[in-house]
Design an enzyme around this catalytic site. Structure first.
Site, mmCIF file in Angstrom:
data_model
loop_
_atom_site.group_PDB
_atom_site.id
_atom_site.type_symbol
_atom_site.label_atom_id
_atom_site.label_comp_id
_atom_site.label_asym_id
_atom_site.label_seq_id
_atom_site.Cartn_x
_atom_site.Cartn_y
_atom_site.Cartn_z
ATOM 1 N N LYS A 146 -27.621 25.245 36.789
ATOM 2 C CA LYS A 146 -28.861 26.109 37.150
ATOM 3 C C LYS A 146 -29.289 27.099 35.785
ATOM 4 C CE LYS A 146 -26.784 25.346 41.369
ATOM 5 N NZ LYS A 146 -25.731 24.440 41.584
ATOM 6 N N TYR A 152 -11.462 12.231 22.693
ATOM 7 C CA TYR A 152 -10.825 12.631 24.132
ATOM 8 C C TYR A 152 -10.409 13.986 24.124
ATOM 9 C CZ TYR A 152 -8.049 12.225 27.964
ATOM 10 O OH TYR A 152 -7.664 12.438 29.507
ATOM 11 N N ASP A 182 -19.146 34.427 40.933
ATOM 12 C CA ASP A 182 -20.048 33.312 40.577
ATOM 13 C C ASP A 182 -21.102 33.524 39.770
ATOM 14 O OD1 ASP A 182 -21.645 30.952 41.161
ATOM 15 O OD2 ASP A 182 -21.217 30.827 43.080
ATOM 16 N N PHE A 205 -24.510 19.351 55.857
ATOM 17 C CA PHE A 205 -25.743 19.456 55.667
ATOM 18 C C PHE A 205 -26.329 18.344 54.699
ATOM 19 C CE2 PHE A 205 -25.342 21.185 51.608
ATOM 20 C CZ PHE A 205 -24.356 22.007 51.665
ATOM 21 N N ARG A 230 -31.234 25.788 54.738
ATOM 22 C CA ARG A 230 -30.429 26.693 54.515
ATOM 23 C C ARG A 230 -30.169 27.491 55.888
ATOM 24 N NH1 ARG A 230 -27.449 25.303 49.926
ATOM 25 N NH2 ARG A 230 -26.987 23.970 51.379
ATOM 26 N N PHE A 281 -21.318 30.857 50.068
ATOM 27 C CA PHE A 281 -21.947 29.774 49.662
ATOM 28 C C PHE A 281 -21.138 28.460 50.196
ATOM 29 C CE2 PHE A 281 -23.059 26.304 46.842
ATOM 30 C CZ PHE A 281 -24.615 26.211 47.145
ATOM 31 N N THR A 282 -21.776 27.432 50.358
ATOM 32 C CA THR A 282 -21.311 26.409 51.260
ATOM 33 C C THR A 282 -20.042 25.875 50.649
ATOM 34 O OG1 THR A 282 -22.847 24.976 49.898
ATOM 35 C CG2 THR A 282 -23.490 25.512 52.216
#
Ligand code: F0G
Length: 470
Positions: A271, A85, A228, A462, A395, A137-138
């Site tokens: 990514k 943990y 980001d 979306f 997009r 970005f969303t």
């Protein structure tokens, strides 16, 4: 096969081909459904590719997020999980990898990118502040808005033009930014939200010169820069390829230098870092780190696992190391460009130059007869699925959502359908099949009608919205 790459494999015209720096050890069978089954599936999904079942999909280019293939080294790391943990050895491996390759001091693991976006937004944003950034970005913008901030786009104008050949369309327009700073006052700007290879602009990079200039400007006004870093490795490839003075440099050294001009970063490790789930927040400022380390135990998990299993952190630490290898990044980006150049050679309108993670089809030019209020990019994604079982993603206006003040649709200049390539998953032959399907839809484009939205969820619509054919 950089910019002038041949249209098909084997046509090498006086140069030697590259090949992926790996071979395939395990395969997952895929099947294409019949046209009748595809029609039933897309109707059932409300013409939204997010609502398709993956077993109804043939080639899945919905996203490069969490869909890449792990290496044998990463899989063996999965057996070396320390599932304690608290204080898992794999956390310290991850912390070390982020420090070594991204250069930040403190690391907070999170379950994925938006977990880290949530923490940094809650830690730094107060009601009424402004967060300038190089295109929204969303999930990033939503977390900034939910924390009380307003996002302001300060990307260069070329980013909104699919045809502009600017080599660094992700750059911040420093004049626009300074104007915003002077208008709202530097104390009303908690940080600049800077993204590597700007997703919504078509995977377009930021130059090293731009981030250096941004650092100088922000230092003058004492404003922080948070990055980001989701596709920052791919951004570094474009710097290596295109920017004067950086050609001989390794991806690894470019990544460290770029990050050194920023104060911290959030990461969707799904990514660049080649894992199926995971993320982190990294910060140089100890006070901000303490706030984030405290918040993570509320929303994600203890600060030494943040919603991840020990084995996942191990695979991620290995993935970070693999992701910065020059030959890996080059073949990754060149596969995306192979698909893009094939489409461009048939005069199919795509965002130029081709970006790092996806080919973005310009749906406004593809379907000039479908008004933006009838979701041309969503329509193209549905038509492509109907033609060949290839799954892509909208997009455009559906992704842009509604303005929180006025409640009206936000109509972005870019109305794009994204063909997103997972890393180390598909071959060049898959790319040929995808390209031929886009061509088939293009040839029949005149008879295609748009969509109307019949169900609209409140947040990030979306993902779950439903549509009907007009
Ligand atoms: N930032 C960028 C630039 C992204 O592309 C994403 C996710 C996130 C943050 C959020 O990370 O999904 O791990 O929570 N992009 C995915 C995509 C969803 O398909 O482009 P997440």
């Amino acid at each position: 096969m950089s910019k002038d790459q041949p249209k098909t494999m084997g046509q090498q015209f006086g140069r030697r081909s590259w090949a992926e720096p790996w071979k395939i050890k395990m395969v997952e069978p895929i099947r294409i459904k019949t046209p009748e089954q595809r029609l039933a599936a897309i109707e059932e999904a409300g013409y939204n590719t997010f609502l398709l079942r993956s077993e109804d999909v043939y080639i899945d280019l919905l996203t490069d997020s969490g869909t890449s293939a792990m290496s044998d080294r990463q899989w063996s790391g999965m057996l070396a999980g320390d599932e304690a943990y608290a204080g898992s050895r794999n956390f310290y491996r991850l912390e070390q990898a982020v420090r070594r390759y991204y250069g930040y001091r403190f690391v907070v693991p999170t379950h994925q990118g938006r977990g880290a976006e949530h923490l940094i937004s809650q830690a730094l944003i107060r009601e009424g502040v402004t967060i300038p950034g190089n295109m929204y970005f969303t999930t990033t913008r939503l977390h900034q808005e939910l924390a009380g901030g307003t996002f302001v786009d300060v990307i260069i104008d070329e980013a909104h033009d699919p045809q502009s050949q600017h080599p660094f369309k992700g750059n911040v327009d420093l004049q626009k930014l300074e104007q915003v700073i002077l208008e709202v006052g530097p104390e009303q700007i908690p940080y600049i939200s800077l993204a590597g290879t700007v997703n919504m602009a078509g995977g377009q990079p930021v130059s090293m010169a731009n981030v250096k200039g941004l650092r100088e400007l922000c230092d003058r006004y004492s404003i922080k820069i948070y990055l980001d870093a989701t596709r920052m490795v791919e951004n570094c490839f474009f710097i290596q390829e295109r920017e004067e003075g950086y050609r001989g440099r390794t991806i690894e050294s470019l990544l460290l230098e770029f990050c050194s001009y920023t104060d911290g970063a959030w990461m969707s490790a799904k990514k660049d870092s080649l894992v199926n789930i995971g993320g982190w927040l990294a910060i140089n400022d100890e006070e901000v780190f303490e706030i984030a380390r405290n918040l993570v135990v509320v929303y994600e998990g203890l600060h030494t696992y943040g919603g991840l299993a020990g084995r996942g952190m191990e695979a991620l630490a290995i993935g970070i190391e693999e992701s910065v290898a020059d030959d890996h990044v080059r073949t990754r980006v060149d596969q995306v460009r192979y698909l893009g150049n094939l489409l461009a050679s048939w005069d199919i309108p795509i965002v130029q130059p081709v970006g790092g993670h996806a080919v973005f089809v310009d749906a406004k030019s593809f379907f000039p007869h479908i008004p933006q209020s009838q979701f041309p990019a969503q329509t193209l994604a549905a038509e492509l699925y109907l033609d060949s079982g290839v799954r892509s993603m909208e997009r455009g206006v559906a992704s842009a959502g509604r303005d929180p003040e006025t409640g009206e649709h936000r109509y972005p200049k870019l109305e794009l359908t994204r063909l997103t390539i997972p890393r180390r998953v598909y071959t060049q032959a898959h790319m040929d099949v995808v390209a031929e399907s886009v061509k088939a839809v293009f040839e029949g484009r005149d008879s295609v009608r748009g969509l109307r939205m019949v169900y609209e969820p409140r947040y990030l619509r979306f993902f779950q919205a439903r549509f009907e054919r007009i």
